[in-house]
Design a protein around this motif. Structure first.
Motif, PDB file in Angstrom:
ATOM      1  N   ASN A 136       6.723   5.465   5.810  1.00  0.00           N
ATOM      2  CA  ASN A 136       6.548   5.445   7.265  1.00  0.00           C
ATOM      3  C   ASN A 136       5.288   4.652   7.596  1.00  0.00           C
ATOM      4  O   ASN A 136       4.628   4.105   6.709  1.00  0.00           O
ATOM      5  N   ASP A 137       4.954   4.616   8.871  1.00  0.00           N
ATOM      6  CA  ASP A 137       3.814   3.806   9.303  1.00  0.00           C
ATOM      7  C   ASP A 137       2.502   4.290   8.697  1.00  0.00           C
ATOM      8  O   ASP A 137       1.538   3.516   8.582  1.00  0.00           O
ATOM      9  N   ASP A 138       2.446   5.563   8.315  1.00  0.00           N
ATOM     10  CA  ASP A 138       1.197   6.116   7.781  1.00  0.00           C
ATOM     11  C   ASP A 138       0.983   5.788   6.307  1.00  0.00           C
ATOM     12  O   ASP A 138      -0.162   5.706   5.850  1.00  0.00           O
ATOM     13  N   ARG A 140       3.060   3.292   4.466  1.00  0.00           N
ATOM     14  CA  ARG A 140       3.727   2.069   4.002  1.00  0.00           C
ATOM     15  C   ARG A 140       2.726   1.084   3.397  1.00  0.00           C
ATOM     16  O   ARG A 140       3.006   0.461   2.365  1.00  0.00           O
ATOM     17  N   ASN A 141       1.567   0.938   4.018  1.00  0.00           N
ATOM     18  CA  ASN A 141       0.557   0.041   3.453  1.00  0.00           C
ATOM     19  C   ASN A 141       0.085   0.541   2.096  1.00  0.00           C
ATOM     20  O   ASN A 141      -0.160  -0.263   1.175  1.00  0.00           O
TER      21      ASN A 141
END
Length: 213
Positions: A136-138, A140-141
């Protein structure tokens, strides 16, 4: 050591599927340099013809395009981790089959190249699909950063280790068997097949679902 412990504890806090996918990709990161570097070197060594290497690469790209195209249709009938596992396994098995053939002709190289490309197509297409669906956006990086770290380290370390192994094994005798360079390549591919089996066994611990149409 404290930083490594902190990173490990942070990794343990992630979603189960994301951890499974990262560990699977870590194992396959050990295989990719062999596929990308040493297979082409093996073809060149055994044919001494750049045209044969180019033909092998062309067949490989054809396999990549073909499987990338049909993967979406296959997802209607097969689970995504089945296709992902197929990509991992076929890469090792097709490599080993090619290196056990005594004479490499156009037909053998075409078939081997196509299946190697098909394996890459299944791997990369389903890898990105699984990564997007299980992050998710939290995180993914974090996922792509850690994965890129794995691939960067192995792309440097694995060729060095295998190159040293091939040099050391060539002409050495073990249990009454004298290893030539081709037998050394075959030993490497056996290791590759073993690693792909481990990667697939890890992948099957995840509960991955196909995307909804």
């Amino acid at each position: 050591m404290n930083k490594l412990k902190t990173e490990y504890l942070f990794f343990r806090q992630q979603e189960h599927n994301m951890k499974v996918l990262l560990i699977t990709n870590l194992f396959y990161a050990l295989v990719l340099p062999v596929v990308e570097i040493f297979v082409g070197a093996y073809v060149m060594r055994n044919t001494s013809d750049p045209t044969m290497v180019a033909f092998y690469q062309l067949a490989m790209y054809l396999g990549i395009v073909t499987t990338s195209f049909v993967n979406g249709f296959l997802l209607r009938y097969y689970n995504v981790k089945t296709l992902y596992s197929a990509g991992i396994l076929v890469s090792g098995l097709s490599m080993f089959a090619m290196m056990t053939i005594k004479s490499l002709g156009m037909v053998e190289l075409g078939i081997a190249g196509f299946f190697m490309g098909a394996a890459s197509g299944f791997f990369w297409t389903n890898r990105y699909l699984l990564a997007l669906n299980n992050t998710n956006d939290d995180n993914r990086n974090y996922f792509f950063g850690l994965e890129s770290f794995f691939f960067s380290i192995t792309s440097i370390g694995v060729p060095l280790v295998i190159g040293a192994f091939l040099s050391l094994m060539n002409g050495k005798e073990f249990w009454g068997i004298v290893f030539d360079i081709n037998m050394s390549y075959q030993a490497v591919t056996l290791g590759v097949v073993f690693i792909t089996l481990i990667a697939c066994s890890v992948l099957w611990k995840g509960n991955f679902k196909n995307p909804q149409e």
